[in-house]
Each structure stands twice: as C-alpha cells, then as structure tokens.
Write a protein that holds these residues in place. Structure first.
Motif, PDB file in Angstrom:
ATOM      1  N   ILE A  74       0.835  -1.200   0.000  1.00 59.35           N
ATOM      2  CA  ILE A  74       0.000   0.000   0.000  1.00 59.35           C
ATOM      3  C   ILE A  74       0.871   1.252   0.000  1.00 59.35           C
ATOM      4  O   ILE A  74       0.604   2.202  -0.723  1.00 59.35           O
ATOM      5  N   GLU A  75       1.951   1.254   0.790  1.00 61.36           N
ATOM      6  CA  GLU A  75       2.848   2.409   0.784  1.00 61.36           C
ATOM      7  C   GLU A  75       3.547   2.568  -0.549  1.00 61.36           C
ATOM      8  O   GLU A  75       3.761   3.676  -1.023  1.00 61.36           O
ATOM      9  N   LEU A  76       3.908   1.459  -1.172  1.00 64.36           N
ATOM     10  CA  LEU A  76       4.601   1.512  -2.452  1.00 64.36           C
ATOM     11  C   LEU A  76       3.691   1.987  -3.570  1.00 64.36           C
ATOM     12  O   LEU A  76       4.109   2.718  -4.459  1.00 64.36           O
ATOM     13  N   GLY A  77       2.420   1.607  -3.507  1.00 62.74           N
ATOM     14  CA  GLY A  77       1.483   1.959  -4.560  1.00 62.74           C
ATOM     15  C   GLY A  77       0.845   3.315  -4.398  1.00 62.74           C
ATOM     16  O   GLY A  77       0.152   3.782  -5.295  1.00 62.74           O
ATOM     17  N   ALA A  78       1.056   3.973  -3.270  1.00 58.55           N
ATOM     18  CA  ALA A  78       0.435   5.280  -3.039  1.00 58.55           C
ATOM     19  C   ALA A  78       1.148   6.340  -3.859  1.00 58.55           C
ATOM     20  O   ALA A  78       2.365   6.350  -3.947  1.00 58.55           O
ATOM     21  N   PRO A  79       0.387   7.227  -4.475  1.00 59.42           N
ATOM     22  CA  PRO A  79       1.026   8.302  -5.232  1.00 59.42           C
ATOM     23  C   PRO A  79       1.764   9.258  -4.313  1.00 59.42           C
ATOM     24  O   PRO A  79       1.363   9.467  -3.169  1.00 59.42           O
ATOM     25  N   SER A  92       2.782  38.933 -13.111  1.00 63.03           N
ATOM     26  CA  SER A  92       4.091  38.338 -12.855  1.00 63.03           C
ATOM     27  C   SER A  92       4.625  38.701 -11.479  1.00 63.03           C
ATOM     28  O   SER A  92       5.600  38.129 -11.024  1.00 63.03           O
ATOM     29  N   ALA A  93       4.026  39.675 -10.792  1.00 67.61           N
ATOM     30  CA  ALA A  93       4.504  40.086  -9.477  1.00 67.61           C
ATOM     31  C   ALA A  93       4.124  39.079  -8.402  1.00 67.61           C
ATOM     32  O   ALA A  93       4.847  38.917  -7.433  1.00 67.61           O
ATOM     33  N   THR A  94       2.983  38.438  -8.557  1.00 64.95           N
ATOM     34  CA  THR A  94       2.544  37.478  -7.544  1.00 64.95           C
ATOM     35  C   THR A  94       2.669  36.068  -8.106  1.00 64.95           C
ATOM     36  O   THR A  94       2.330  35.804  -9.252  1.00 64.95           O
ATOM     37  N   THR A  95       3.176  35.210  -7.320  1.00 66.22           N
ATOM     38  CA  THR A  95       3.316  33.808  -7.699  1.00 66.22           C
ATOM     39  C   THR A  95       2.368  33.003  -6.836  1.00 66.22           C
ATOM     40  O   THR A  95       2.400  33.095  -5.615  1.00 66.22           O
ATOM     41  N   THR A  96       1.527  32.237  -7.472  1.00 66.09           N
ATOM     42  CA  THR A  96       0.581  31.418  -6.736  1.00 66.09           C
ATOM     43  C   THR A  96       1.124  30.007  -6.644  1.00 66.09           C
ATOM     44  O   THR A  96       1.644  29.456  -7.614  1.00 66.09           O
ATOM     45  N   THR A  97       1.015  29.460  -5.499  1.00 65.75           N
ATOM     46  CA  THR A  97       1.463  28.094  -5.283  1.00 65.75           C
ATOM     47  C   THR A  97       0.240  27.248  -5.012  1.00 65.75           C
ATOM     48  O   THR A  97      -0.461  27.453  -4.028  1.00 65.75           O
ATOM     49  N   SER A  98      -0.011  26.345  -5.905  1.00 68.55           N
ATOM     50  CA  SER A  98      -1.155  25.457  -5.688  1.00 68.55           C
ATOM     51  C   SER A  98      -0.632  24.112  -5.235  1.00 68.55           C
ATOM     52  O   SER A  98       0.046  23.406  -5.970  1.00 68.55           O
ATOM     53  N   SER A  99      -0.900  23.819  -4.025  1.00 68.68           N
ATOM     54  CA  SER A  99      -0.445  22.555  -3.451  1.00 68.68           C
ATOM     55  C   SER A  99      -1.563  21.536  -3.577  1.00 68.68           C
ATOM     56  O   SER A  99      -2.623  21.699  -3.004  1.00 68.68           O
ATOM     57  N   THR A 100      -1.308  20.513  -4.364  1.00 68.71           N
ATOM     58  CA  THR A 100      -2.318  19.474  -4.552  1.00 68.71           C
ATOM     59  C   THR A 100      -1.751  18.125  -4.127  1.00 68.71           C
ATOM     60  O   THR A 100      -1.396  17.299  -4.969  1.00 68.71           O
ATOM     61  N   PRO A 101      -1.609  17.924  -2.839  1.00 67.00           N
ATOM     62  CA  PRO A 101      -1.109  16.619  -2.424  1.00 67.00           C
ATOM     63  C   PRO A 101      -2.189  15.561  -2.599  1.00 67.00           C
ATOM     64  O   PRO A 101      -3.320  15.750  -2.193  1.00 67.00           O
ATOM     65  N   THR A 102      -1.828  14.488  -3.258  1.00 66.78           N
ATOM     66  CA  THR A 102      -2.802  13.426  -3.443  1.00 66.78           C
ATOM     67  C   THR A 102      -2.949  12.596  -2.167  1.00 66.78           C
ATOM     68  O   THR A 102      -4.044  12.285  -1.765  1.00 66.78           O
ATOM     69  N   THR A 103      -1.860  12.259  -1.560  1.00 66.65           N
ATOM     70  CA  THR A 103      -1.891  11.616  -0.247  1.00 66.65           C
ATOM     71  C   THR A 103      -0.699  12.099   0.548  1.00 66.65           C
ATOM     72  O   THR A 103       0.394  12.256   0.012  1.00 66.65           O
ATOM     73  N   SER A 104      -0.910  12.332   1.809  1.00 66.52           N
ATOM     74  CA  SER A 104       0.200  12.733   2.656  1.00 66.52           C
ATOM     75  C   SER A 104       0.905  11.489   3.187  1.00 66.52           C
ATOM     76  O   SER A 104       0.321  10.407   3.211  1.00 66.52           O
ATOM     77  N   PRO A 105       2.147  11.613   3.616  1.00 63.04           N
ATOM     78  CA  PRO A 105       2.837  10.453   4.177  1.00 63.04           C
ATOM     79  C   PRO A 105       2.125   9.879   5.401  1.00 63.04           C
ATOM     80  O   PRO A 105       2.123   8.673   5.609  1.00 63.04           O
ATOM     81  N   LEU A 106       1.484  10.762   6.185  1.00 61.46           N
ATOM     82  CA  LEU A 106       0.755  10.280   7.360  1.00 61.46           C
ATOM     83  C   LEU A 106      -0.437   9.434   6.944  1.00 61.46           C
ATOM     84  O   LEU A 106      -0.704   8.381   7.525  1.00 61.46           O
ATOM     85  N   THR A 107      -1.160   9.860   5.905  1.00 66.82           N
ATOM     86  CA  THR A 107      -2.304   9.089   5.419  1.00 66.82           C
ATOM     87  C   THR A 107      -1.850   7.755   4.861  1.00 66.82           C
ATOM     88  O   THR A 107      -2.482   6.727   5.095  1.00 66.82           O
ATOM     89  N   THR A 108      -0.746   7.753   4.129  1.00 68.84           N
ATOM     90  CA  THR A 108      -0.222   6.516   3.560  1.00 68.84           C
ATOM     91  C   THR A 108       0.169   5.541   4.669  1.00 68.84           C
ATOM     92  O   THR A 108      -0.128   4.350   4.598  1.00 68.84           O
ATOM     93  N   ARG A 109       0.813   6.030   5.698  1.00 67.93           N
ATOM     94  CA  ARG A 109       1.203   5.152   6.806  1.00 67.93           C
ATOM     95  C   ARG A 109      -0.013   4.664   7.579  1.00 67.93           C
ATOM     96  O   ARG A 109      -0.033   3.546   8.066  1.00 67.93           O
ATOM     97  N   THR A 110      -1.023   5.508   7.689  1.00 64.73           N
ATOM     98  CA  THR A 110      -2.258   5.089   8.346  1.00 64.73           C
ATOM     99  C   THR A 110      -2.933   3.983   7.546  1.00 64.73           C
ATOM    100  O   THR A 110      -3.408   2.998   8.116  1.00 64.73           O
TER     101      THR A 110
END
Length: 161
Positions: A74-79, A92-110
């Motif tokens: 399950i840990e190996l197959g998690a994105p 160009s003055a503002t940079t937007t950061t879109s964080s799209t985590p599919t799974t966090s390491p905590l969720t994968t370990r859970t």
C-alpha cells in the motif's frame, strides 16, 4: 476521506483470509499431528503442547509477514504528494502556489497500518471461530469440561481487543 482505497482494502482482506486459513490449518494440523489422549503421560502432553505451539507461532509469523507485505504494498502503490508552483502570466509580481497533495505520508502510513490491522483481525477471527466451533471436538482446546462457549467467546473477544 477514504481511509483505505478499494484496491488496498481488497488486498488486505484477501491477505487476511489467507492468514486466517493459515492460522486455522496450524491449529487443525497441531491437533491432528499430536492429539492429547484422555490417558497420557507428561512427556506426550509436553510434546503435543510444543508441536501445537510451534505451529501456531509459525502461523502467526507468516500472518505478521503478510500484514507487513500488505502495508508495504500500500505504501509503495500510493502516489507521491506533489507541489506545483505556477506563475500567472498576467500578473508576474505574484506567484501562486497550488499545493495538490494526493496523499500525505501520514495518510499513507495510516492506510498501511490499517491494512495490517485488517489482516491480523482476520487471523484472530478465524482462529477464534475454529476454537469456539471445533476446538473442543478436534484438538481439545476451547470451551470444554462444562464451560460455556459464550463465556469463552466473550473472554477471547476481550483478549483479542
């Protein structure tokens, strides 16, 4: 929020069923290989207990290995969680950061830990059902000598918890 994905749950349940079957076969094999007769000496009882314990510990070891492998799969197959930084061409003055985590390491370990729990629960459930239903007849373990199967089941559920 999904705790275990569908393929991970299917993998865990199938490995749990395999672990339960191994546990039941170990108990049944120990009962058939070294039966305890009503009239027996101390050496034959000690050998029977040793063989049954060894088979049960081997089955538990294999089930723990299955639980580890399921969690590892399950840990190996998690994105992997990814973070994309994109800059807007219009501003160009503002940079937007879109964080799209599919799974966090905590969720994968859970998810991996829950996969192991599912497998070990199936092993415990299969072994307990064998002991409650057939243990007194095949193997001389479980509720016997006037003990009620209900009290044995309740005590085994408490110990399993």
């Amino acid at each position: 929020m999904r705790v275990i994905s569908s393929p991970g749950l299917r993998w865990s349940v199938s490995m749990g069923a395999l672990g339960a079957a191994i546990g039941v076969l170990a108990l049944l094999g120990g009962a058939l290989l070294e039966p305890i007769h009503p009239v027996s000496d101390a050496l034959s009882v000690a050998i029977a207990v040793f063989v049954r314990s060894l088979l049960a510990l081997l089955a538990l070891g294999v089930t723990l290995l299955l639980a580890y492998l399921a969690g590892y799969r399950i840990e190996l197959g998690a994105p992997v969680a990814s973070t994309n930084a994109t800059a807007s061409a219009a501003d160009s003055a503002t940079t937007t950061t879109s964080s799209t985590p599919t799974t966090s390491p905590l969720t994968t370990r859970t998810q991996a830990a829950l996969a192991g729990v599912v497998i070990l629960f199936a092993y415990w459930l299969g072994s307990t059902l064998y002991i409650v239903l057939l243990g007194a007849r095949i193997g001389g373990i479980g509720a016997q000598n006037g003990g009620s199967p209900l009290s044995f089941t309740i005590s085994h559920v408490i110990l399993g918890g």
